[in-house]
Design a protein around this motif. Structure first.
Motif, PDB file in Angstrom:
ATOM      1  N   ARG A  81       0.974  -1.096  -0.108  1.00 45.32           N
ATOM      2  CA  ARG A  81       0.101   0.200  -0.075  1.00 45.32           C
ATOM      3  C   ARG A  81       0.804   1.277  -0.014  1.00 45.32           C
ATOM      4  NH1 ARG A  81      -4.119   0.782   4.132  1.00 45.32           N
ATOM      5  NH2 ARG A  81      -4.645  -1.592   3.616  1.00 45.32           N
ATOM      6  N   ARG A  82       0.432   2.234  -0.638  1.00 45.27           N
ATOM      7  CA  ARG A  82       1.014   3.507  -0.748  1.00 45.27           C
ATOM      8  C   ARG A  82       0.944   4.329   0.565  1.00 45.27           C
ATOM      9  NH1 ARG A  82      -0.502   5.954  -6.521  1.00 45.27           N
ATOM     10  NH2 ARG A  82      -0.252   3.710  -7.755  1.00 45.27           N
ATOM     11  N   ALA A  85      -0.974  10.690   3.224  1.00 45.68           N
ATOM     12  CA  ALA A  85      -0.524  11.850   3.113  1.00 45.68           C
ATOM     13  C   ALA A  85      -0.911  12.840   4.512  1.00 45.68           C
ATOM     14  CB  ALA A  85      -1.175  12.736   1.949  1.00 45.68           C
ATOM     15  N   LEU A 265      -1.310   8.884 -20.181  1.00 44.25           N
ATOM     16  CA  LEU A 265      -2.618   9.342 -19.307  1.00 44.25           C
ATOM     17  C   LEU A 265      -2.245   9.212 -18.007  1.00 44.25           C
ATOM     18  CD1 LEU A 265      -5.215  10.937 -19.854  1.00 44.25           C
ATOM     19  CD2 LEU A 265      -6.480   8.964 -19.623  1.00 44.25           C
ATOM     20  N   LYS A 266      -1.786   8.279 -17.575  1.00 50.35           N
ATOM     21  CA  LYS A 266      -1.684   7.892 -15.998  1.00 50.35           C
ATOM     22  C   LYS A 266      -0.503   8.704 -15.643  1.00 50.35           C
ATOM     23  CE  LYS A 266      -2.492   2.968 -15.931  1.00 50.35           C
ATOM     24  NZ  LYS A 266      -2.218   1.739 -15.552  1.00 50.35           N
ATOM     25  N   ALA A 269      -1.631  12.457 -15.546  1.00 45.13           N
ATOM     26  CA  ALA A 269      -2.589  12.814 -14.585  1.00 45.13           C
ATOM     27  C   ALA A 269      -2.117  13.234 -13.206  1.00 45.13           C
ATOM     28  CB  ALA A 269      -3.724  11.705 -14.467  1.00 45.13           C
ATOM     29  N   ALA A 270      -1.198  12.408 -12.747  1.00 45.61           N
ATOM     30  CA  ALA A 270      -0.520  12.260 -11.269  1.00 45.61           C
ATOM     31  C   ALA A 270      -0.024  13.898 -11.312  1.00 45.61           C
ATOM     32  CB  ALA A 270       0.424  11.482 -11.147  1.00 45.61           C
ATOM     33  N   LEU A 273      -2.793  16.515 -11.420  1.00 50.16           N
ATOM     34  CA  LEU A 273      -3.640  16.660 -10.243  1.00 50.16           C
ATOM     35  C   LEU A 273      -2.961  17.684  -9.469  1.00 50.16           C
ATOM     36  CD1 LEU A 273      -5.956  15.627  -8.585  1.00 50.16           C
ATOM     37  CD2 LEU A 273      -4.251  14.287  -7.356  1.00 50.16           C
ATOM     38  N   MET A 277      -5.057  20.725  -7.581  1.00 41.99           N
ATOM     39  CA  MET A 277      -5.242  20.935  -6.249  1.00 41.99           C
ATOM     40  C   MET A 277      -4.750  22.066  -5.659  1.00 41.99           C
ATOM     41  SD  MET A 277      -7.079  18.683  -4.732  1.00 41.99           S
ATOM     42  CE  MET A 277      -8.227  18.230  -6.015  1.00 41.99           C
ATOM     43  N   SER A 332       2.783  13.696  -4.903  1.00 40.93           N
ATOM     44  CA  SER A 332       1.552  13.403  -3.919  1.00 40.93           C
ATOM     45  C   SER A 332       0.757  12.172  -4.679  1.00 40.93           C
ATOM     46  CB  SER A 332       0.716  14.829  -4.060  1.00 40.93           C
ATOM     47  OG  SER A 332       0.410  14.891  -5.508  1.00 40.93           O
TER      48      SER A 332
END
Lengths: 332, 227
Positions: A81-82, A85, A265-266, A269-270, A273, A277, A332
């Protein structure tokens, strides 16, 4: 080796892993196992992975295989798991992550700004030279309400409502939900090969430009410009940043380069984002300024001075914040 | 093998299996969430209705937050919104790990594009064009919506004496015998007899006796002597 002896030999390890995972699923305060015991997880997990592979290749019974698969799946989810935050990450994000990410993607920002600004200037100029043009952008009811908002007779510019202390709060809520929603949609439109982003940037640019040109033409400039110049610094920049984020998605889809479209795209997109934000936070600031400062009845000269300062803050922040840090990307 | 099952190979070199959720079950989950969201709007509106202008501001901001971030909060905390939980779904990354904050934000901010032109038209189209039922938001975020397979209690093999099965059964056939024995508690007696009679050539018996014999074979396969 037969299934039964296999189970007898390794059953204890499966039980141990199950207990470990159950314990880890609890919140920190409720955990019963010590840190040393919890550190057994990777070792135990890899053991059970091995058993699972054996059970599958030896055609042991489906129930045993699915029992082991369940353990392995839970272990995998726990181990890989990551990291979550924390609050300090937010601080790092504001201080460097966001402005650095924006500078890294500056060309998208300038493209979005051009798409937003140029149609606005063009239509604004038209509306200034010919007061009839506005009616091809907005209908007459909208024009009337807009004119009444900035009528010099009106004691509180930018409002239709009666002036009261509570109006500021109401408008703060309106600006938050409205503007951040527009920002998010501008970003999301990027995944439609940029069509949505393009449309929203052009549309908002044209409407804002038309309103500005028209109001200046009919002589309301002393109510309109002092009102919008302050929060415009944060608001317009943030919308352009959301547009930039949308264009990043569009670019990944249209010209993915070495990657597949999905892969590009992946990755993109990060990064995008981060921009969205950051822009959302800027829009919160803008809503605050617009509700509680822009609408106040301070002298025009002071408003222009503050507006100049705010623009300077935005330029300095986006242009230089975090440039000293070695860790540019907060990931992030 | 189910055609909606997807394999993910872990760094340990084993295949994890995930069952991808299709558009219908996800639409149901979304509908449940929609009802809950409207309920929240109502609660927020009633709660802050007594606070005048400041209350209106809270209502507007509250509705905005629920509209955009309701799925994010639940997905990051438990991996699924209440609606998805009710339908037994889970949001995970492509590699099967729990969804992170940034992925969840991306997939939920892009809902607007998926929703376009109405009722998730583009989202549905996108889902039908890839093998993993990903809507646009899932593609950008690298997430999957899968069934949350909860392990049921394992069935024990029925207690019969072990009997050596005829020679020459392939691995798959042995596997099938074991599966049949393990599922015996889930099937009615008639159904078991019916299934066992398919193998009457192997057992050389009919009806209940055939079932017993297959169970005995399975027991031998699981625990047998030798090897």
């Amino acid at each position: 080796m037969r299934q039964q002896s296999f189970e007898q030999q390794y059953g204890d390890q499966w039980q141990a892993l199950k207990l470990l995972l159950d314990d880890l699923a609890l919140s920190r305060r409720k955990r019963r196992l010590s840190a040393d015991e919890l550190e057994q997880l990777p070792h135990l997990y890899r053991q059970v992975c091995n058993h699972y592979a054996l059970a599958r290749s030896r055609h042991y019974s489906p129930a045993l295989v699915s029992q082991l698969h369940d353990l392995v799946l839970r272990g995998h989810r726990r181990l890989y798991r990551r990291r979550g935050a924390g609050l300090w990450r937010l601080v790092a994000f504001i201080a460097s992550g966001f402005p650095v990410a924006l500078r890294r993607n500056a060309r998208y920002f300038w493209l979005a700004t051009a798409l937003f600004l140029l149609p606005g200037l063009l239509v604004g100029g038209y509306c200034y030279s010919n007061p009839e043009i506005i009616y091809s952008v907005l209908d007459s009811a909208e024009v009337a309400s807009m004119e009444s908002m900035y009528d010099p007779e009106n004691r509180k510019p930018g409002r239709e409502m009666e002036r009261s202390s509570e109006t500021d709060f109401v408008m703060f809520g309106v600006y938050i939900s409205n503007n951040i929603g527009i920002g998010f949609r501008t970003f999301a439109g990027g995944v439609l090969y940029g069509v949505g982003t393009l449309f929203l940037l052009l549309f908002n640019g044209v409407v804002i430009g038309a309103v500005a040109g028209h109001l200046t033409r009919v002589g309301y400039q002393d109510t309109f410009w002092p009102f919008v110049s302050g929060h415009g610094s944060f608001e317009l920049t943030a919308i352009a940043i959301c547009g930039a984020a949308g264009l990043m998605l569009a670019h990944a889809l249209i010209a993915p380069g070495q990657l597949t479209r999905l892969g590009a795209l992946k990755v993109r997109a990060a990064d995008a984002l981060t921009l969205v934000m950051g822009a959302a936070l800027m829009l919160v600031v803008a809503a605050f300024i617009e509700a509680f400062w822009s609408s106040s009845s301070v002298a025009i000269a002071i408003k222009y001075t503050v507006a100049a300062l705010l623009w300077l803050v935005v330029v300095l922040y986006l242009g230089f914040a975090g440039s000293g840090s070695t860790r540019g990307d907060d990931g992030s | 093998m189910l055609d909606t099952a997807r394999q993910y190979e872990t760094p340990e070199g084993i295949d994890l299996e995930m069952r991808i959720a299709g558009p219908v079950v996800r639409a149901c989950a979304w509908a449940i969430d929609l009802v809950i969201r409207f309920g929240l709007y109502g609660v927020i509106s009633i709660l802050f209705a007594f606070f005048g202008g400041i209350g209106v501001a809270f209502i507007l901001i509250g509705i905005f937050l629920v509209e955009w971030f309701y799925p994010v909060i639940f997905e990051v905390r438990t991996g699924a919104t209440p609606g998805k939980k009710a339908m037994g779904l889970l949001v995970v990354h492509d590699n099967g790990t729990p969804v992170s904050l940034s992925s969840s934000l991306i997939r939920n901010l892009l809902r607007t594009a998926d929703f376009f032109p109405f009722l998730y038209g583009f989202g549905l189209l996108a889902m039908l064009f890839n093998y993993e039922f990903k809507r646009l938001g899932d593609m950008a975020a690298g997430t999957l919506v899968v069934y949350d397979d909860r392990q049921v209690e394992r069935m024990a093999l029925p207690a019969t004496e072990a009997l050596r099965p005829p020679a020459g059964l392939t691995g798959d056939e042995q596997h099938t015998l074991l599966a049949f024995a393990e599922r015996s508690t889930l099937l009615s007696d008639d159904r078991k007899a019916e299934l066992a009679e398919i193998l009457s050539d192997l057992t050389e018996t009919q009806g209940q006796a055939g079932v017993e014999k297959l169970h005995a074979y399975a027991n031998w396969l699981a625990s047998g002597r030798g090897k």
